[in-house]
Design an enzyme around this catalytic site. Structure first.
Site, PDB file in Angstrom:
ATOM      1  N   HIS A   1      30.874  -1.875  -4.128  1.00 36.32           N
ATOM      2  CA  HIS A   1      30.207  -0.740  -4.784  1.00 36.32           C
ATOM      3  C   HIS A   1      28.746  -0.611  -4.319  1.00 36.32           C
ATOM      4  O   HIS A   1      27.911  -0.116  -5.062  1.00 36.32           O
ATOM      5  CB  HIS A   1      30.242  -0.861  -6.313  1.00 36.32           C
TER       6      HIS A   1
ATOM      7  N   SER B   1      10.100  11.499  14.875  1.00 34.20           N
ATOM      8  CA  SER B   1      10.053  12.769  14.154  1.00 34.20           C
ATOM      9  C   SER B   1       8.992  13.644  14.797  1.00 34.20           C
ATOM     10  O   SER B   1       7.999  13.145  15.324  1.00 34.20           O
ATOM     11  CB  SER B   1       9.697  12.500  12.691  1.00 34.20           C
TER      12      SER B   1
ATOM     13  N   LYS C   1       7.849   7.732  11.661  1.00 34.75           N
ATOM     14  CA  LYS C   1       9.305   7.681  11.608  1.00 34.75           C
ATOM     15  C   LYS C   1       9.943   7.091  12.864  1.00 34.75           C
ATOM     16  O   LYS C   1       9.499   7.316  13.969  1.00 34.75           O
ATOM     17  CB  LYS C   1       9.876   9.092  11.400  1.00 34.75           C
TER      18      LYS C   1
ATOM     19  N   GLU D   1      23.749   8.378  13.270  1.00 37.40           N
ATOM     20  CA  GLU D   1      24.065   9.567  12.459  1.00 37.40           C
ATOM     21  C   GLU D   1      24.963  10.533  13.224  1.00 37.40           C
ATOM     22  O   GLU D   1      25.892  11.116  12.664  1.00 37.40           O
ATOM     23  CB  GLU D   1      22.772  10.276  12.042  1.00 37.40           C
TER      24      GLU D   1
END
Ligand code: ARG
Length: 457
Positions: free
Chosen positions: A155, A276, A282, A289
């Site tokens: 979980h 970024s 970043k 992704e």
């Protein structure tokens, strides 16, 4: 000029030609088409269906066409209906009547069924090899991190201690099954359909086994209708690829989590991360992704194939021309994903201190604390479980961990506790003792990694 010109009085409408044509996506099979035609022509010559000299001329002409395409001397005509038409047309332009004999006892229906099998069979090997490469990377990394303790999750809550090596090998097992599925798919592709012709076979005395042998197939298809109407092998391969994408996507999701400051279990190499345009701090896991995102299009490809086939009467229907874009996209996508993913995993920096820190905070040794009461003190497990639960609640209240809670407080809750509890709940001990077959103990990880590595050989 179309192949079917005899029956027709007009040229096809230009826009309809574009709609009907598959050359933009089937020209990638030019090699397979030529290879199949050479085998067919050779067999026709051997069986005396066409003259031996004619067969030799056709094969030579086809080899020359292949060379000319490869060297760039011959451009594939984007106006052609498909790659089969283009190559036959080119052969006829070069050889005249001999070229026209190639299509004896053959249809584009069995020709395309053959070409797609030949093409995908190679891709199965390429993809399986890439997956093996990934498994090897995972095994090497698992060996390097076989003793690095990290929290295992259920979980997405810290659950029990494992090792990073063990976690990586879970993925190695998935990818090993994927290799098996690709090999299975390749097995059922390994049946040669030429001789099915349009749908009903032929009256020519073909030697289909010979064609199969020339092309390296271990069997021939046994029913001419099925030979041209079957695309199970595309669906099966798309299924296998979809599952690989599921595995890559789950792994990507974890890598994305691990890269966050909340986890910081790993850091991706600069070469496999992006920045970024506005936030200077970043460093983004775009590759992971994208892999996660691309799984969606592959499932779409699978759905395309299933839906395309479900209502088709036997045998060939033009709908089936749609098989190629879908299965080629699935194959290309998995190949591209693996090409980026493997070096990304290989070069990622593992941060074991952060993993251990996370493991030390989540009461992931609570089960071991209960097991201590069972093993060392003879309590029934249910009682031990309840006592440990009370301890955890007390720790949370007092901002302690099981490691820092003084023995006096242990004893307050259960007098049976003694100093031995601290040894019993030490993270290293908890992991090292999980030696059950398939468990996360470092010696297991080492054995599992070595077993996988030897399977790859
Ligand atoms: N280009 C077609 C395909 O990809 C093969 C040709 C068979 N077409 C036909 N109308 N019989 O499926």
């Amino acid at each position: 000029m179309k192949l079917w010109a005899g029956r027709f009085q007009k040229e096809i409408d230009q826009k309809t030609n574009d709609f009907n044509s598959s050359i933009s996506f089937d020209s990638r099979m030019y090699r397979e088409d030529i290879e199949g035609s050479i085998a067919h022509a050779t067999m026709l010559g051997e069986c005396g269906i066409i003259a031996k000299e004619e067969s030799a001329r056709i094969c030579e002409g086809l080899r020359a066409i292949c060379q000319d395409i490869e060297s760039g001397k011959l451009a594939i005509d984007p106006q052609a209906e498909d790659i089969h038409t283009f190559i036959e047309g080119e052969l006829t332009a070069r050889l005249g009547d001999s070229g026209k004999r190639l299509h004896t006892a053959r249809s584009r229906n069995d020709q395309v069924a053959l070409d797609v099998r030949l093409y995908l069979r190679k891709e199965c090997t390429t993809l399986a090899n890439q997956l093996k490469e990934l498994i090897e990377v995972l095994c090497q990394k698992a060996l390097a991190h076989k003793s690095d303790v990290m929290p295992g999750y259920t979980h997405l809550q810290r659950a029990q201690p494992i090792t990073f090596g063990h976690h990586l090998l879970a993925y190695a097992e998935m990818f090993l099954r994927d290799v098996g599925r690709l090999q299975d798919a390749a097995k059922r592709m390994d049946s040669m359909p030429l001789g099915s012709c349009a749908l009903a076979g032929t009256t020519y005395p073909l030697n289909r086994e010979r064609t199969a042998q020339l092309l390296g197939f271990s069997s021939v298809t046994q029913n001419s209708l099925d030979g041209v109407a079957d695309r199970d092998f595309c669906v099966e391969l798309a299924c296998a690829i979809s599952l690989s994408m599921v595995h890559l996507s789950r792994f990507s999701e974890e890598i994305i989590l691990w890269c966050s400051w909340e986890f910081k279990f790993v850091e991706l190499d600069d070469a496999f991360s992006t920045g970024s345009s506005i936030m200077p701090q970043k460093k983004n896991p775009d590759i992971a992704e994208l892999v996660r995102g691309k799984s969606g299009r592959v499932f779409g490809d699978l759905m395309t194939l299933l839906t395309m086939m479900k209502g088709l009467p036997l045998a060939y229907n033009k709908d089936m021309q749609e098989d190629k874009e879908a299965i080629f996209d699935a194959v290309d996508t998995l190949r591209m994903c693996l090409t980026a993913f493997i070096p990304m995993v290989d070069t990622m920096k593992v941060l074991p201190e952060n993993m251990r820190r996370a493991a030390a905070k989540g009461f992931i040794n609570a089960t071991d604390c209960a097991d201590y009461l069972v093993e060392a003190k003879g309590l029934p497990f249910r009682d031990a479980y309840k006592i440990t639960g009370t301890l955890v609640a007390r720790c949370i209240e007092e901002n302690q961990t099981l490691e820092t809670l003084p023995l006096s407080e242990y004893k307050e809750i259960c007098p049976a506790f003694d100093e031995g509890v601290y040894e019993a709940i030490s993270l290293d001990r908890c992991v090292n003792n999980r030696k059950v077959l398939g468990g996360p103990a470092p010696e297991n990880v080492q054995a599992q990694a070595n077993r996988l590595l030897s399977l790859l050989k």
